[in-house]
Design a protein around this motif. Structure first.
Motif, PDB file in Angstrom:
ATOM      1  N   VAL A   1      25.436   9.358  -4.479  1.00 33.98           N
ATOM      2  CA  VAL A   1      24.773  10.039  -5.597  1.00 33.98           C
ATOM      3  C   VAL A   1      24.414   9.030  -6.678  1.00 33.98           C
ATOM      4  CG1 VAL A   1      25.101  11.675  -7.488  1.00 33.98           C
ATOM      5  CG2 VAL A   1      25.848  12.277  -5.177  1.00 33.98           C
ATOM      6  N   ALA A   2      25.371   8.148  -7.012  1.00 31.90           N
ATOM      7  CA  ALA A   2      25.125   7.156  -8.053  1.00 31.90           C
ATOM      8  C   ALA A   2      23.984   6.225  -7.660  1.00 31.90           C
ATOM      9  CB  ALA A   2      26.398   6.353  -8.305  1.00 31.90           C
ATOM     10  N   ILE A   3      23.967   5.799  -6.395  1.00 27.77           N
ATOM     11  CA  ILE A   3      22.898   4.916  -5.920  1.00 27.77           C
ATOM     12  C   ILE A   3      21.561   5.628  -5.944  1.00 27.77           C
ATOM     13  CG2 ILE A   3      22.034   3.680  -3.890  1.00 27.77           C
ATOM     14  CD1 ILE A   3      24.996   3.142  -3.173  1.00 27.77           C
ATOM     15  N   ASP A   4      21.568   6.883  -5.498  1.00 30.29           N
ATOM     16  CA  ASP A   4      20.320   7.664  -5.462  1.00 30.29           C
ATOM     17  C   ASP A   4      19.765   7.863  -6.866  1.00 30.29           C
ATOM     18  OD1 ASP A   4      18.469   9.032  -3.724  1.00 30.29           O
ATOM     19  OD2 ASP A   4      19.156  10.891  -4.621  1.00 30.29           O
ATOM     20  N   GLU A   5      20.642   8.155  -7.809  1.00 32.12           N
ATOM     21  CA  GLU A   5      20.182   8.359  -9.185  1.00 32.12           C
ATOM     22  C   GLU A   5      19.666   7.061  -9.793  1.00 32.12           C
ATOM     23  OE1 GLU A   5      23.560  10.088 -11.076  1.00 32.12           O
ATOM     24  OE2 GLU A   5      23.068  12.139 -10.412  1.00 32.12           O
ATOM     25  N   ALA A   6      20.308   5.950  -9.452  1.00 37.19           N
ATOM     26  CA  ALA A   6      19.836   4.660  -9.956  1.00 37.19           C
ATOM     27  C   ALA A   6      18.467   4.328  -9.385  1.00 37.19           C
ATOM     28  CB  ALA A   6      20.834   3.562  -9.607  1.00 37.19           C
ATOM     29  N   ARG A   7      18.273   4.594  -8.101  1.00 37.50           N
ATOM     30  CA  ARG A   7      16.991   4.318  -7.474  1.00 37.50           C
ATOM     31  C   ARG A   7      15.897   5.253  -7.961  1.00 37.50           C
ATOM     32  NH1 ARG A   7      19.175   3.307  -1.271  1.00 37.50           N
ATOM     33  NH2 ARG A   7      19.647   1.081  -1.525  1.00 37.50           N
ATOM     34  N   ALA A   8      16.289   6.394  -8.496  1.00 43.00           N
ATOM     35  CA  ALA A   8      15.302   7.349  -8.995  1.00 43.00           C
ATOM     36  C   ALA A   8      14.504   6.784 -10.161  1.00 43.00           C
ATOM     37  CB  ALA A   8      15.989   8.651  -9.411  1.00 43.00           C
ATOM     38  N   GLU A   9      15.009   5.718 -10.750  1.00 41.31           N
ATOM     39  CA  GLU A   9      14.278   5.077 -11.834  1.00 41.31           C
ATOM     40  C   GLU A   9      13.015   4.403 -11.306  1.00 41.31           C
ATOM     41  OE1 GLU A   9      15.130   5.388 -14.993  1.00 41.31           O
ATOM     42  OE2 GLU A   9      16.875   6.591 -14.403  1.00 41.31           O
ATOM     43  N   HIS A  10      12.991   4.125 -10.001  1.00 36.45           N
ATOM     44  CA  HIS A  10      11.822   3.487  -9.406  1.00 36.45           C
ATOM     45  C   HIS A  10      10.853   4.562  -8.915  1.00 36.45           C
ATOM     46  CE1 HIS A  10      13.837  -0.407  -9.496  1.00 36.45           C
ATOM     47  NE2 HIS A  10      14.918   0.207  -9.061  1.00 36.45           N
ATOM     48  N   ALA A  11       9.596   4.178  -8.762  1.00 32.77           N
ATOM     49  CA  ALA A  11       8.565   5.142  -8.343  1.00 32.77           C
ATOM     50  C   ALA A  11       8.722   5.539  -6.882  1.00 32.77           C
ATOM     51  CB  ALA A  11       7.176   4.551  -8.582  1.00 32.77           C
ATOM     52  N   GLY A  12       9.139   4.605  -6.032  1.00 34.85           N
ATOM     53  CA  GLY A  12       9.184   4.891  -4.603  1.00 34.85           C
ATOM     54  C   GLY A  12      10.582   5.131  -4.080  1.00 34.85           C
ATOM     55  N   LEU A  13      10.657   5.702  -2.879  1.00 41.18           N
ATOM     56  CA  LEU A  13      11.929   5.917  -2.214  1.00 41.18           C
ATOM     57  C   LEU A  13      12.343   4.645  -1.498  1.00 41.18           C
ATOM     58  CD1 LEU A  13      11.252   9.422  -0.627  1.00 41.18           C
ATOM     59  CD2 LEU A  13      12.454   8.923  -2.759  1.00 41.18           C
ATOM     60  N   GLN A  14      13.657   4.427  -1.414  1.00 38.37           N
ATOM     61  CA  GLN A  14      14.189   3.258  -0.739  1.00 38.37           C
ATOM     62  C   GLN A  14      15.304   3.682   0.203  1.00 38.37           C
ATOM     63  OE1 GLN A  14      15.397   0.407  -3.696  1.00 38.37           O
ATOM     64  NE2 GLN A  14      13.351   0.201  -4.581  1.00 38.37           N
ATOM     65  N   GLY A  15      15.795   2.721   0.973  1.00 40.09           N
ATOM     66  CA  GLY A  15      16.868   3.015   1.916  1.00 40.09           C
ATOM     67  C   GLY A  15      16.321   3.462   3.252  1.00 40.09           C
ATOM     68  N   SER A  16      17.048   4.345   3.930  1.00 34.63           N
ATOM     69  CA  SER A  16      16.638   4.822   5.250  1.00 34.63           C
ATOM     70  C   SER A  16      16.729   6.345   5.307  1.00 34.63           C
ATOM     71  CB  SER A  16      17.511   4.207   6.346  1.00 34.63           C
ATOM     72  OG  SER A  16      18.859   4.619   6.193  1.00 34.63           O
ATOM     73  N   LEU A  17      15.893   6.932   6.153  1.00 34.02           N
ATOM     74  CA  LEU A  17      15.877   8.379   6.374  1.00 34.02           C
ATOM     75  C   LEU A  17      15.940   8.607   7.875  1.00 34.02           C
ATOM     76  CD1 LEU A  17      15.481  11.292   5.235  1.00 34.02           C
ATOM     77  CD2 LEU A  17      13.025  10.954   5.606  1.00 34.02           C
TER      78      LEU A  17
END
Length: 304
Positions: free
Chosen positions: A78-94
């Motif tokens: 959750v913390a990582i996802d919220e931090a990445r939400a500051e960026h315009a694009g999605l990151q990581g893997s799906l």
């Protein structure tokens, strides 16, 4: 302080049920996974797992620690996802799972468009004939057809679609025109059955002007398989009648390669579901994919 990586590795071992399974999932060697678990136990001063030649099992301390680990790992994500939400694009893997047919016919073109929108997101699509355990196999989303049955997952209905009872012109010629639009006559013709419907031999039908009928088969099917494409291939060759999703046979019906055996009747519509593991927080990448595929299906009509 115990590393968060070891928390995730421990969860992977428990979910996989073995060091080997966890090693394959994490793309590590079995020896490295085993060593990390031993180091974790040494740092904690307790035995978390009992090992035999065939399996592992949680100790009482391991069971309590596993439940805590799940919460810690989720909070970290959750913390990582919220931090990445500051960026315009999605990151990581799906990681997505679905059936072979739906993956090829519908999800492949949809994912191409989705990946263009999110170039920094790595997408993995796996197709399975059986329904995999999303938590154990670490999938983010399952796209499943029919009706959602597993209440341990959260689900979103993406769309609905028709199913058609189809047959080849050669089979019609062999039996005569009287079988078209006759549920009772069609029930006596050789049946090609998807294993998902093997125990369901009776279907309520709705016809024009409110009339209703029943399609009920008797005896042993000519073919039972877990692959709709195989059923379609047998049906095209005139081997029997098959109940198939309209999105799979729409081109065959348009070309005349297959015929709707009950054009004046309709089977109950089936659903397309997005299922994902239940948790307090739905990752942004999962929400983005579900929103995208639902809008894609509504806009294009593909797979509905």
């Amino acid at each position: 302080m115990v590393s968060l990586d070891r928390f995730e590795l421990f969860c992977a071992v428990v979910q996989a049920g073995s060091f080997t399974g966890a090693a394959e999932r994490l793309q590590q060697t079995r020896a490295a996974v085993s060593f990390s678990i031993k180091q974790l136990e040494a740092e904690l001063g307790v035995t978390l797992l009992t090992r035999t030649t065939r399996r592992i099992a949680l100790t009482d301390a391991g069971e309590r620690f596993y439940q805590r680990c799940l919460q810690v790992v989720e909070d970290a994500r959750v913390a990582i996802d919220e931090a990445r939400a500051e960026h315009a694009g999605l990151q990581g893997s799906l990681r997505i799972t679905s059936t072979v047919e739906y993956g090829l016919k519908v999800l492949a073109p949809a994912l191409q468009a989705f990946c263009r929108l999110h170039p920094d997101l790595s997408v993995r699509l796996e197709t399975h004939t059986s329904q995999v355990d999303l938590v154990r196999e670490r999938f983010d989303v399952a796209i499943r057809l029919g009706q959602a049955q597993d209440s341990s997952y959260r689900g979103v209905c993406l769309a609905t679609y028709d199913v058609r009872l189809v047959l080849a012109p050669s089979l019609l010629a062999a039996h005569g025109p009287q079988i078209i639009d006759s549920p009772s006559h069609l029930a006596a013709v050789a049946q090609l059955v998807h294993s998902r419907f093997e125990q369901n031999s009776r279907w309520e039908l709705q016809g024009d002007a409110g009339r209703s009928a029943v399609f009920e088969t008797h005896g042993t099917p000519l073919l039972v398989t877990d692959n709709a494409s195989i059923l379609r291939a047998f049906a095209v060759q005139g081997a029997g009648v098959a109940l198939l999703p309209e999105w799979l046979v729409a081109d065959d019906l348009a070309s005349g390669q297959l015929l709707d055996a009950l054009p004046a009747y309709r089977f109950a519509r089936q659903s397309v579901y997005a299922l994902y593991p239940a948790s307090r927080h739905v990752p942004r990448k999962v929400r983005a994919w579900i929103d995208f595929i639902k809008a894609y299906l509504a806009e294009t009509g593909a797979g509905t």
